[in-house]
Design an enzyme around this catalytic site. Structure first.
Site, mmCIF file in Angstrom:
data_model
loop_
_atom_site.group_PDB
_atom_site.id
_atom_site.type_symbol
_atom_site.label_atom_id
_atom_site.label_comp_id
_atom_site.label_asym_id
_atom_site.label_seq_id
_atom_site.Cartn_x
_atom_site.Cartn_y
_atom_site.Cartn_z
ATOM 1 N N ARG A 1 26.071 3.440 18.332
ATOM 2 C CA ARG A 1 26.709 3.711 17.048
ATOM 3 C C ARG A 1 26.937 2.444 16.244
ATOM 4 O O ARG A 1 27.273 2.501 15.061
ATOM 5 C CB ARG A 1 28.065 4.405 17.247
ATOM 6 N N TYR B 1 25.539 1.826 12.684
ATOM 7 C CA TYR B 1 26.240 2.450 11.551
ATOM 8 C C TYR B 1 27.585 1.773 11.320
ATOM 9 O O TYR B 1 27.896 1.332 10.211
ATOM 10 C CB TYR B 1 26.437 3.935 11.832
ATOM 11 N N ASN C 1 25.569 22.005 13.413
ATOM 12 C CA ASN C 1 25.091 22.483 14.715
ATOM 13 C C ASN C 1 25.799 23.764 15.135
ATOM 14 O O ASN C 1 25.151 24.774 15.436
ATOM 15 C CB ASN C 1 25.313 21.430 15.800
ATOM 16 N N ASP D 1 31.103 7.837 21.932
ATOM 17 C CA ASP D 1 31.662 8.882 21.071
ATOM 18 C C ASP D 1 33.199 8.720 21.008
ATOM 19 O O ASP D 1 33.867 8.723 22.048
ATOM 20 C CB ASP D 1 31.312 10.238 21.712
#
Ligand code: UDP
Length: 313
Positions: free
Chosen positions: A143, A146, A191, A273
């Protein structure tokens, strides 16, 4: 009539901002390379002379003819699926893209608003996250491309403000959802809704105990609009503090869409995450007199309807 440039104006949030600016009587120039955005998101403005579209990748320098009063810099690959698939683009849209957008604003004497992200807080060790928290980001994690590009971009915006006199604003956008999210964008809202509506299993990553706080897009746009009218240069969080676990969220979507899809558990897409995320919006409340108005259930109903229409189209 003010004239704005919106980078990423064909994207999900960008196109809603364009709607608002046009509704307020502004002229709008959209700059987008359509990698993650789509002209579909703007097609209801077809034939409107107040809207101009320029197909361009902001990682390359650009200028716009004529007067520009405001530059809204939204262009980014903002979904984890996108930044895993396009790590280098993600880094350079945050770095070069932001520099080019700032240069445009300086050249035109335009005001500037940059949409940063709650990802600057990484996997936060402070909860909820206020703007004073410096974050917990793994620079070399998946990540990181980003997170660090947005952190660098914030740094760049502040440097342009402090040393070049640019008239800038920074908004840290927390998870936002609503109509026009890309069906295959890979984020949790598209999703789960797509899976619920097509009878596929709803894929909860990890054990589903991680949390997020979801803001409906019209609330976010109101916050951006108010922020655009301030002279406040430090970052401001915009998001909804209504925090839910991802498992609760899956159950809610299952229920609201009347779905019989089972909930299944899958590996995390990225090892880092964030475990918890909720904005502290004290600053936005006092500065902008802003807080979200649309409850999660209502926003999700509208979003589910939009997905149903597009899946059946
Ligand atoms: N997530 C999930 N199933 C999915 C997509 C995402 O459980 O099909 C989880 C993801 O692991 C994260 C949360 O939902 O914990 C939000 O993910 P998203 O990609 O929407 O954005 P993020 O907040 O992580 O940037």
């Amino acid at each position: 009539m003010p004239r704005a440039v919106v980078t990423g104006g064909a994207g999900f949030i960008g196109s809603h901002l364009v709607d608002r600016l046009l509704a307020e009587g502004w002229q709008v120039v959209v700059i987008d390379n359509l990698i993650t955005g789509s002209l579909h998101n703007l097609r209801h403005h077809e034939g409107n002379p107040a809207l101009e579209f320029i197909l361009h990748d902001v990682r390359q320098p650009f200028m716009v003819e004529g007067a520009v009063d405001y530059v809204f810099h939204l262009a980014a690959t903002a979904s984890p699926v996108d930044f895993i698939k396009r790590p280098l683009e993600t880094l350079t849209v945050g770095s070069y893209g932001t520099e080019h957008a700032l240069e445009l604003a300086l050249a035109k004497g335009a005001k500037f608003l940059f949409t940063s992200t709650s990802e600057v807080y990484g996997d936060p060790l402070v909860h909820p996250q206020s703007e004073d928290y410096w974050g917990n980001v793994n620079p070399i994690g998946v990540r990181g491309v980003y997170d660090e590009s947005k952190r660098y971009a914030e740094s760049l915006v502040m440097a342009y403000h402090r040393y070049k006199g640019a008239d800038t604003r920074i908004v840290r956008v927390f998870n936002t959802y609503g109509e026009r999210m890309r069906l295959d964008d890979g984020r949790v809202v598209p999703n789960f809704i797509r899976q619920a509506l097509t009878g596929e299993p709803i894929t909860v990553y990890g054990d589903g105990r991680q949390t997020r706080s979801f803001c409906y897009v019209s609330d976010l746009i109101e916050g951006l609009w108010r922020m655009a009218h301030t002279d406040y240069h430090l970052p401001v969080n915009l998001g909804n503090p209504d925090e839910r676990t991802i498992l609760e969220f899956a159950q809610l979507i299952q229920q609201l869409s009347g779905s019989t899809s089972p909930i299944v558990f899958r590996e995390f897409l990225t090892p880092d995450d964030p475990h918890r995320r909720r904005p502290d919006i004290t600053r936005a409340k006092s500065l902008l007199d802003w807080e979200p108005q649309v409850p999660l259930e209502e926003g999700l109903r509208r979003t589910i309807d939009d997905f149903r229409r597009r899946l059946n189209a």
